[in-house]
Design a protein around this motif. Structure first.
Motif, PDB file in Angstrom:
ATOM      1  N   TRP A 256      22.191 -18.924  30.663  1.00  0.00           N
ATOM      2  CA  TRP A 256      21.029 -18.852  31.537  1.00  0.00           C
ATOM      3  C   TRP A 256      19.920 -18.066  30.867  1.00  0.00           C
ATOM      4  O   TRP A 256      20.143 -16.981  30.353  1.00  0.00           O
ATOM      5  N   VAL A 257      18.707 -18.642  30.903  1.00  0.00           N
ATOM      6  CA  VAL A 257      17.545 -17.984  30.290  1.00  0.00           C
ATOM      7  C   VAL A 257      16.522 -17.676  31.382  1.00  0.00           C
ATOM      8  O   VAL A 257      16.056 -18.592  32.079  1.00  0.00           O
ATOM      9  N   PHE A 258      16.212 -16.409  31.527  1.00  0.00           N
ATOM     10  CA  PHE A 258      15.172 -15.956  32.451  1.00  0.00           C
ATOM     11  C   PHE A 258      13.945 -15.580  31.627  1.00  0.00           C
ATOM     12  O   PHE A 258      14.090 -15.011  30.546  1.00  0.00           O
ATOM     13  N   MET A 259      12.744 -15.858  32.131  1.00  0.00           N
ATOM     14  CA  MET A 259      11.526 -15.422  31.425  1.00  0.00           C
ATOM     15  C   MET A 259      10.571 -14.761  32.406  1.00  0.00           C
ATOM     16  O   MET A 259      10.556 -15.105  33.591  1.00  0.00           O
ATOM     17  N   VAL A 260       9.776 -13.830  31.875  1.00  0.00           N
ATOM     18  CA  VAL A 260       8.789 -13.137  32.700  1.00  0.00           C
ATOM     19  C   VAL A 260       7.415 -13.736  32.385  1.00  0.00           C
ATOM     20  O   VAL A 260       7.029 -13.833  31.221  1.00  0.00           O
ATOM     21  N   LYS A 261       6.695 -14.142  33.427  1.00  0.00           N
ATOM     22  CA  LYS A 261       5.379 -14.759  33.249  1.00  0.00           C
ATOM     23  C   LYS A 261       4.422 -13.815  32.511  1.00  0.00           C
ATOM     24  O   LYS A 261       4.436 -12.607  32.784  1.00  0.00           O
ATOM     25  N   ASN A 262       3.634 -14.341  31.643  1.00  0.00           N
ATOM     26  CA  ASN A 262       2.562 -13.649  30.909  1.00  0.00           C
ATOM     27  C   ASN A 262       3.023 -12.624  29.883  1.00  0.00           C
ATOM     28  O   ASN A 262       2.278 -12.277  28.982  1.00  0.00           O
ATOM     29  N   ASN A 263       4.228 -12.102  29.994  1.00  0.00           N
ATOM     30  CA  ASN A 263       4.665 -11.070  29.042  1.00  0.00           C
ATOM     31  C   ASN A 263       5.795 -11.509  28.141  1.00  0.00           C
ATOM     32  O   ASN A 263       6.280 -10.720  27.343  1.00  0.00           O
ATOM     33  N   SER A 264       6.246 -12.739  28.276  1.00  0.00           N
ATOM     34  CA  SER A 264       7.343 -13.149  27.396  1.00  0.00           C
ATOM     35  C   SER A 264       6.999 -14.496  26.789  1.00  0.00           C
ATOM     36  O   SER A 264       6.324 -15.312  27.411  1.00  0.00           O
ATOM     37  N   TYR A 265       7.426 -14.688  25.565  1.00  0.00           N
ATOM     38  CA  TYR A 265       7.258 -16.003  24.967  1.00  0.00           C
ATOM     39  C   TYR A 265       8.350 -16.254  23.944  1.00  0.00           C
ATOM     40  O   TYR A 265       8.917 -15.330  23.357  1.00  0.00           O
ATOM     41  N   MET A 266       8.664 -17.522  23.782  1.00  0.00           N
ATOM     42  CA  MET A 266       9.684 -17.957  22.816  1.00  0.00           C
ATOM     43  C   MET A 266       9.101 -19.110  22.012  1.00  0.00           C
ATOM     44  O   MET A 266       8.572 -20.058  22.590  1.00  0.00           O
TER      45      MET A 266
END
Ligand code: HXC
Length: 519
Positions: free
Chosen positions: A185-195
């Motif tokens: 499972w991959v969670f991301m935080v809007k505006n502060n995370s990028y892959m």
């Protein structure tokens, strides 16, 4: 030199611990906060039950002397590792800290993560990575690559054995993206995370494309376009909160019992709203999520991939406190048709649930596979096959409910009895046929239709007789392909009863090394 007293040694230990534990120091912490990000320690405080976090290998140091690193102290080598309790359950963690050398991954940083992962595997407990890192520590070179390889290896070995969760809470660039991609499972935080594999500068230099960090690899890009991200969150707090939520649905390992939540709902609750959820006109759309929520304990569902391949919904629910994985076509988007992305989404979810002994509940309403060059050339045959494979290899309890259309290959792919469904139910609104009536008549009555005085009227007449035969659940029920026709309002009750009856289901497959799923 006078020997230090025990009290002095204890004081020295505390001083060292506090100094290293402060990670990148005040200035870097302020920079982190200004970006709206928490530090790794603050994230861990939110994750773990108060006072339960046990840090490991705090004193590990890098041993690189190249490019100025000999003089550079990197506290805790940029990553905090350890274990603690989340809502009472033990979980292992590695939290990269951007305030210490940008959370960059060198040889010893990686070895700390290896250790935490090895402990999680041995202890058979979930592993969580909180990623916030500038990537491979550039000064250390190849040892950093070796470090990543060891993480990927452990991610792969642990796959299907313990749940693995990645929360992307800052940059994750280059090969660093592959550890999250290998986890469940991959969670991301809007505006502060990028892959991304390569950032905007490289993209511009190599293919002259101008794109921002967010557009290229931000949370919504991966949630809606690539499917890499399962959960989008607004900020660090929400991200940690949702990581805890998914943990509540998962067992500690594939050998551990399911987490059973206290249940305040009743097994024989009727859902009268479901009697009117299917529109009278077969071509009308409705939202499948209404059906899933109605059936779930207290109407609660937890939905991965909410923004990707919306024509198919996957969700965790509970029935009488026990976790259940739901797979359902959603006619609200593209008539609920199966395409490449929907097939991938469902197949991966099914395999996760099966690996961790979570029963599968399928709701079917689809016109079939999406036709056309775009889908054929994207490999709908290859991707669609994953879904067939995933359902067939799954040995958990498999329940199917056909609520409306179940045509052709789509019927099979949504866990038909032939793929090993333990119990197939259908609503009175079910239509189970090899294809739509008009299309069917165009093939089997081609001559009759073209030779008729009024071909359109002839086609309609023949289609009506085809529909009378197949556009209902009775023919399938007469053959035992459908085990039971149920009132929509009874769905929760019936599903709960089958799940209860199948609690001790045990099914084995042929002895072999492993399947060869068409990837
Ligand atoms: C060493 C790094 C680093 C890295 C950041 N730092 N990334 N040190 N190796 N990869 C250090 C910075 O030098 C700086 O140290 C501190 O971390 C904070 O970084 P800043 O640049 O000041 O932060 P910010 O302005 O927020 O920019 C963040 C960033 C940038 C966009 C992520 O740091 C960046 O571009 N980093 C490099 C990203 C990258 O190209 N990584 C790929 C590496 S190759 P000081 O001492 O000044 O505070 C790779 C291949 C892996 O990862 C393959 C695996 C299979």
């Amino acid at each position: 030199m006078t020997e230090k007293t025990t009290a002095e040694k204890i004081r020295e230990f505390s001083e060292r611990k506090n100094r290293i534990g402060a990670m990148g120091g005040e200035k870097m912490v302020r920079k982190q906060q200004e970006q709206g990000k928490l530090t790794a320690r603050e994230r861990l405080d939110l994750l773990f039950d108060q006072g339960t976090f046990q840090e490991i290998q705090l004193f590990v140091k890098h041993r690189s002397t190249l490019f100025g690193l000999a003089e550079k102290e990197i506290n805790a080598d940029g990553v905090i590792t350890g274990f603690g309790r989340v809502n009472g359950r033990v979980v292992f963690v590695a939290a990269q800290d951007f305030t210490s050398a940008g959370g960059s991954l060198g040889e010893m940083h990686a070895q700390k993560i290896w250790k935490a992962m090895d402990m999680a595997i041995e202890a058979r407990k979930p592993f969580i990575a909180l990623n916030d890192s500038g990537g491979a520590r550039i000064q250390e070179g190849i040892t950093a690559l070796q470090g990543y390889a060891g993480i990927f290896y452990r991610n792969s070995i642990a796959s299907g054995y313990i749940p693995q969760i990645s929360a992307i809470m800052g940059p994750t660039a280059g090969g660093a993206v592959y550890s999250p991609a290998l986890t469940d499972w991959v969670f991301m935080v809007k505006n502060n995370s990028y892959m991304y594999i390569t950032g905007p500068d490289v993209v511009k230099a190599v293919i002259a494309e101008e794109v921002s960090h967010e557009e290229l690899g931000g949370a919504m890009a991966h949630a809606a376009k690539s499917g890499v991200c399962h959960f989008v969150t607004e900020n660090d707090e929400e991200c940690i909160g949702r990581v805890k939520t998914i943990l509540s649905y998962l067992p500690d390992s594939c050998h551990s019992p399911q987490p059973i939540a206290p249940c305040t709902d009743s097994a024989d609750r009727e859902c009268p709203e479901l009697d009117t959820v299917i529109p009278d006109k077969a071509s009308r759309a409705y939202d499948m999520k209404k059906i899933i929520a109605a059936v779930a304990d207290n109407h609660e569902m937890f939905e991965p991939h909410e923004y990707w391949a919306k024509n198919l919904v996957v969700a965790f629910i509970r029935i009488m406190g026990r976790p259940v994985g739901v797979i359902a076509n959603n006619p609200r988007f593209g008539a609920g048709v199966l395409d490449v992305n929907a097939s991938d989404k469902a197949a991966r979810f099914i395999r996760f649930c099966d690996a961790f002994n979570i029963p599968l509940l399928t709701f079917t309403d689809l016109p079939g596979y999406m036709p056309g060059t775009q889908q054929e050339w994207s490999g709908i045959i290859r991707h669609g096959a994953k879904l067939l494979h995933a359902y067939s290899e799954a040995t958990v309890t498999k329940i199917s409910v056909v609520v409306r259309k179940a045509y052709g290959g789509g019927y099979i792919a949504m866990c038909a009895k032939g793929l090993g469904a333990d119990y197939v139910m259908a609503w009175p609104s079910a239509e189970i046929a090899v294809m739509g009536a008009e299309g069917a008549c165009n093939v089997i009555y081609r001559r009759e239709i073209s030779g008729a005085d009024d071909p359109a009227a002839k086609r309609a007449e023949l289609a009506a007789s085809y529909e009378a035969q197949f556009n209902n659940p009775y023919f399938a029920a007469s053959l035992g392909i459908v085990d039971e026709i149920i009132l929509p309002r009874e769905t929760r009750k019936r599903v709960a009863a089958v799940l209860d009856a199948f609690q001790d289901k045990s099914e084995t497959r042929l002895p072999k090394k492993h399947n060869n799923i068409p990837l």
